[in-house]
Enzyme design. Structure first.
Site, PDB file in Angstrom:
ATOM      1  N   HIS A 288     -16.769 -73.379 -18.832  1.00  8.60           N
ATOM      2  CA  HIS A 288     -16.449 -74.557 -18.024  1.00  8.60           C
ATOM      3  C   HIS A 288     -15.130 -75.183 -18.475  1.00  8.60           C
ATOM      4  CE1 HIS A 288     -20.612 -74.130 -16.756  1.00  8.60           C
ATOM      5  NE2 HIS A 288     -20.444 -75.099 -15.857  1.00  8.60           N
ATOM      6  N   HIS A 332     -22.563 -77.346 -25.246  1.00  8.28           N
ATOM      7  CA  HIS A 332     -21.709 -76.516 -26.094  1.00  8.28           C
ATOM      8  C   HIS A 332     -21.408 -77.258 -27.386  1.00  8.28           C
ATOM      9  CE1 HIS A 332     -20.547 -72.985 -23.695  1.00  8.28           C
ATOM     10  NE2 HIS A 332     -20.630 -73.768 -22.632  1.00  8.28           N
ATOM     11  N   ASP A 336     -16.747 -74.708 -29.520  1.00 10.32           N
ATOM     12  CA  ASP A 336     -16.673 -73.936 -28.271  1.00 10.32           C
ATOM     13  C   ASP A 336     -15.629 -74.518 -27.330  1.00 10.32           C
ATOM     14  OD1 ASP A 336     -18.834 -72.749 -29.429  1.00 10.32           O
ATOM     15  OD2 ASP A 336     -20.317 -73.647 -28.092  1.00 10.32           O
TER      16      ASP A 336
END
Length: 409
Positions: A288, A332, A336
């Site tokens: 994302h 996350h 990340d």
């Protein structure tokens, strides 16, 4: 014939002022009546010796460099160091264009500077690209590339789901942000809405951009490369879930056909929770974050910073808040998100630095072919900066065509 061949003394004076030599305009123009043709004949010896006798060596050298640029038979095509070719010199370009000395399409309104390009396609200018062949077949190949990478990514996401460490045995790892940021259940959906909004803006830009196929090719190749790298990082190490709210159970997709069916579900849903897709184990690094970052960078790269500054600010705000919502959702780890932003932004800048500086690409041509083969292939005919020009993509209605033609003028 050079652009300065028929300059008057007033135009020479203005040229000197524009290039930072205003202290010598009175000496050269008022006292010695130097016009365009005489300016082109000046040498370093003339500037050093009486009657001119300029006392500063650096000014002499810089002035000679600027004069040499005017002697270029293609007109102002040579690179001038230290910003000698200033933004305001576009007035001289416009005068030369009216006299028929420049190609009418060589000067465009780019987001940073008014640059001048050569009409000689055999020469590689360090400014705007002259070779803007859309090469639609390459754009199609780049689409096939990212299409296959997304399928592979979806399959890897299924594989790593089976390897998620047991939540009871391996609790969430310590994280400086997640440990101090309360869990917000709806935050991940907001992040995906941010991504949809950025994608809508980018789609609108592609629709009107004159060089849309080059932009799409770059978008597909960069996105595919980042997600291909993500496939490797997901497979190498399996991290424990970042939040206890995530209901992950391993060994869900043991059968091969079940895995393939789940792969298709993830791919068709674009990996979005808004489409009902829930995955675990695909933590290093955040997909994302990659998407919203690369959309932000493409929007800001291919729109004018001066004309629509608010859009650049808006997309950066969306990028930052999108990352915040990922962390707030505890989907996350912070590492990340950080790694995703760093890799995406660095790869984007590296790609465009090579694309916008032909000399760098030619100097490291063999190394680039080895380490960045997609770039060497896709950018083989695009020799420099792609200008931000817009048009109505269809032949009708004619009113829109006239509107965009008027905008370009």
């Amino acid at each position: 014939m050079n652009a300065a061949d028929d300059w008057t003394t007033e135009e020479v004076c203005e040229w000197l002022n524009e290039h930072g030599f205003s202290q010598y305009s009175d000496l050269l123009c008022a006292q010695h009546r130097i016009d365009g043709p005489v300016l082109l004949t000046l040498t370093e010896h003339d500037l050093r010796q009486p009657p001119l006798q300029i006392p500063i060596l650096g000014d002499i050298k810089r002035l000679i460099i600027c004069i040499d640029s005017l002697k270029d038979p293609q007109g102002l095509n040579t690179f001038i160091p230290n910003g000698a070719l200033s933004l305001n010199s576009s007035r001289f370009v416009n005068k030369a264009r009216r006299r028929g000395k420049f190609d009418s399409e060589s000067v465009t309104d780019d987001e940073e500077e008014d640059l001048v390009d050569t009409s000689d396609k055999k020469r590689h200018s360090v400014h705007l690209s002259r070779n803007l062949d859309p090469e639609i077949w390459k754009t199609f190949l780049s689409f096939v590339y990212v299409f296959c990478v997304f399928l592979l990514t979806a399959f890897v996401m299924v594989i790593v789901h089976d390897r998620v460490p047991d939540m009871e045995k391996y609790p969430p790892l310590p994280d400086i942000f997640l440990d101090n940021l309360p869990y917000i259940p709806w935050a991940f959906q907001v992040c995906e809405i941010v991504g949809v909004l950025l994608f809508s803006i980018w789609s609108s830009i592609l629709f009107f951009h004159k060089h849309r196929f080059i932009l799409m090719r770059r978008m597909f190749s960069l996105t595919g490369t980042v997600f291909l790298l993500r496939c490797f990082t997901m497979l190498i190490t399996s991290l424990s879930v970042p939040g206890m709210h995530l209901q992950c159970s391993g060994k869900m997709y043991g059968d091969t056909w079940v895995k393939l069916r789940r792969t298709l579900e993830i791919w068709m849903g674009f990996g979005m929770t808004l489409q009902g897709v829930r995955t675990c184990g695909d933590y290093m690094f955040s997909g994302h974050t990659v998407i919203i970052t690369i959309l932000n960078f493409f929007i800001t790269e291919y729109t004018s910073r001066r004309q629509i500054y608010f859009l650049h600010t808006f997309t950066w705000v969306l990028n930052v808040f999108g990352i915040f919502f990922i962390l707030a959702a505890h989907e996350h780890y912070s590492i990340d998100v950080f790694i995703a932003f760093y890799i995406t932004s660095r790869l984007f800048l590296y790609y465009h630095t090579l694309a916008n500086n032909r000399s760098l690409m030619l100097r490291d041509k063999k190394r680039t072919q080895v380490w960045f083969p997609l770039f060497s292939f896709f950018e083989s005919k695009c020799d420099s900066i792609v200008p931000n020009e817009y048009e109505w993509p269809f032949r009708y209605p004619k009113s829109f065509i006239k509107f965009f033609e008027g905008k370009r003028k």
